[in-house]
Design a protein around this motif. Sequence first.
Motif, PDB file in Angstrom:
ATOM      1  N   LEU A   1       0.741   4.502  -0.990  1.00 21.00           N
ATOM      2  CA  LEU A   1       0.345   5.896  -1.155  1.00 21.00           C
ATOM      3  C   LEU A   1      -0.100   6.590   0.131  1.00 21.00           C
ATOM      4  O   LEU A   1      -0.505   7.756   0.085  1.00 21.00           O
ATOM      5  CB  LEU A   1      -0.778   5.990  -2.194  1.00 21.00           C
ATOM      6  N   ILE A   2      -0.027   5.921   1.277  1.00 17.87           N
ATOM      7  CA  ILE A   2      -0.437   6.577   2.519  1.00 17.87           C
ATOM      8  C   ILE A   2       0.545   7.694   2.853  1.00 17.87           C
ATOM      9  O   ILE A   2       1.757   7.506   2.839  1.00 17.87           O
ATOM     10  CB  ILE A   2      -0.525   5.566   3.674  1.00 17.87           C
ATOM     11  N   ARG A   3       0.007   8.873   3.171  1.00 10.20           N
ATOM     12  CA  ARG A   3       0.848  10.046   3.410  1.00 10.20           C
ATOM     13  C   ARG A   3       1.298  10.107   4.871  1.00 10.20           C
ATOM     14  O   ARG A   3       0.598   9.632   5.770  1.00 10.20           O
ATOM     15  CB  ARG A   3       0.073  11.318   3.078  1.00 10.20           C
TER      16      ARG A   3
ATOM     17  N   CYS B   1      -8.982   9.025   5.518  1.00 15.55           N
ATOM     18  CA  CYS B   1      -8.135   9.566   4.454  1.00 15.55           C
ATOM     19  C   CYS B   1      -8.840   9.336   3.125  1.00 15.55           C
ATOM     20  O   CYS B   1      -9.784   8.550   3.046  1.00 15.55           O
ATOM     21  CB  CYS B   1      -6.766   8.897   4.473  1.00 15.55           C
TER      22      CYS B   1
ATOM     23  N   ASN C   1      -7.749   6.792  -2.373  1.00 11.32           N
ATOM     24  CA  ASN C   1      -6.566   6.345  -3.122  1.00 11.32           C
ATOM     25  C   ASN C   1      -5.327   6.174  -2.241  1.00 11.32           C
ATOM     26  O   ASN C   1      -4.389   5.480  -2.615  1.00 11.32           O
ATOM     27  CB  ASN C   1      -6.272   7.264  -4.305  1.00 11.32           C
ATOM     28  N   GLU C   2      -5.332   6.779  -1.034  1.00 11.81           N
ATOM     29  CA  GLU C   2      -4.207   6.552  -0.116  1.00 11.81           C
ATOM     30  C   GLU C   2      -4.128   5.100   0.340  1.00 11.81           C
ATOM     31  O   GLU C   2      -3.058   4.609   0.690  1.00 11.81           O
ATOM     32  CB  GLU C   2      -4.316   7.447   1.118  1.00 11.81           C
ATOM     33  N   THR C   3      -5.261   4.429   0.370  1.00 16.50           N
ATOM     34  CA  THR C   3      -5.307   3.065   0.889  1.00 16.50           C
ATOM     35  C   THR C   3      -5.271   2.022  -0.219  1.00 16.50           C
ATOM     36  O   THR C   3      -5.486   0.836   0.041  1.00 16.50           O
ATOM     37  CB  THR C   3      -6.572   2.849   1.737  1.00 16.50           C
TER      38      THR C   3
ATOM     39  N   ARG D   1       0.241  12.757  -8.012  1.00 16.59           N
ATOM     40  CA  ARG D   1       0.683  13.410  -6.775  1.00 16.59           C
ATOM     41  C   ARG D   1       2.027  14.098  -6.993  1.00 16.59           C
ATOM     42  O   ARG D   1       2.240  15.234  -6.532  1.00 16.59           O
ATOM     43  CB  ARG D   1       0.791  12.367  -5.666  1.00 16.59           C
TER      44      ARG D   1
ATOM     45  N   THR E   1       0.873  -1.179   0.000  1.00 17.40           N
ATOM     46  CA  THR E   1       0.000   0.000   0.000  1.00 17.40           C
ATOM     47  C   THR E   1       0.906   1.223   0.000  1.00 17.40           C
ATOM     48  O   THR E   1       1.292   1.722   1.065  1.00 17.40           O
ATOM     49  CB  THR E   1      -0.924  -0.023   1.231  1.00 17.40           C
TER      50      THR E   1
ATOM     51  N   THR F   1      -1.319  11.402   7.323  1.00 20.26           N
ATOM     52  CA  THR F   1      -2.313  10.438   7.779  1.00 20.26           C
ATOM     53  C   THR F   1      -1.756   9.595   8.914  1.00 20.26           C
ATOM     54  O   THR F   1      -2.433   9.319   9.916  1.00 20.26           O
ATOM     55  CB  THR F   1      -2.747   9.539   6.604  1.00 20.26           C
TER      56      THR F   1
END
Length: 315
Positions: free
Chosen positions: A108-110, A217, A220-222, A241, A106, A113
Amino acid sequence: MDVQLVILAAGQGTRMQSDLPKVLHEVGHAPLLHHALRAGQALDPEHIVVVAGHGGDAVAAAAQQVQADVRAVPQAQRLGTAHAVAQALPALDGAGGATLVLYGDTPLIRPETMRAMVGGLTRHAVMVLGFEAQDPTGYGRLITHGDVLERIVEHRDASEMERGVALCNSGVIACETELLRRLVPMIGNDNAKGEYYLTDLPGLARAEGLSCGYASCPENETLGVNSRADLARAEAAFQARARAAALGDGVTLTAPDTVYFAWDTVLGRDVSVEPHVVFGPGVTIETSARVRAFSHLEGCHVSAGAIVGPYARLR
């Protein structure tokens, strides 16, 4: 608060149709695992533990390319997410503070977050990350009241009203480290697959009278990568991004959708990038330089004010 980071990276990824461990497939010219590690590094974790399975030696080596003191532990039998975390617990002996559990597939988690997840542990014993799904079919739902997570309901067990809830479970969890160490061994496998699921953790905490919370969030982050189609979606999201970040930092992109970044591309202020430019890994471009159309740059440093291309190939 001290932070420990556990990254679950044992999946083989059979739907990828590949001999390569799933977390070593690339987005932005870097393994998925590198993205998860780099985001987690923003929390300055005291310990980082990567749980590896298929291709474990290669996964461990890739993790240590990002940070040399990453501890890789094997999950010989893949019996669920709680079983994976249990393999990591001995490496956290003596550690306190909070533990954040992420997934190596995964990317894309910022960091923002993750900080919200850890910050929530000042009010709650366990934090779960949710996302508002466009189509929540099949996902577990987070049933909440205010900032309190009351329970997680799997789709198949949800009532009609609960299925109308769009806030879904991502699987990412933060927990007080001591509590994690105590509760994970209590998680059972009384389910259809006979596996041990980390999503049982909030229920065990609430049974002890402890509060559970949640953060949310964008969907798309997940995004988890389980297939080549997912990998393509993750690449598109990463590029979108990266382009937005470059524009926000004072870079001119004449045709943004035609420019492709690597995960470590560094562009100075007032750099201009013309259409159809590809940045491979290891590129730094100083202020006011121009990269002209149809150029490919990789492993190079471009000085301030320089003009590269068009049709240049720098390596």
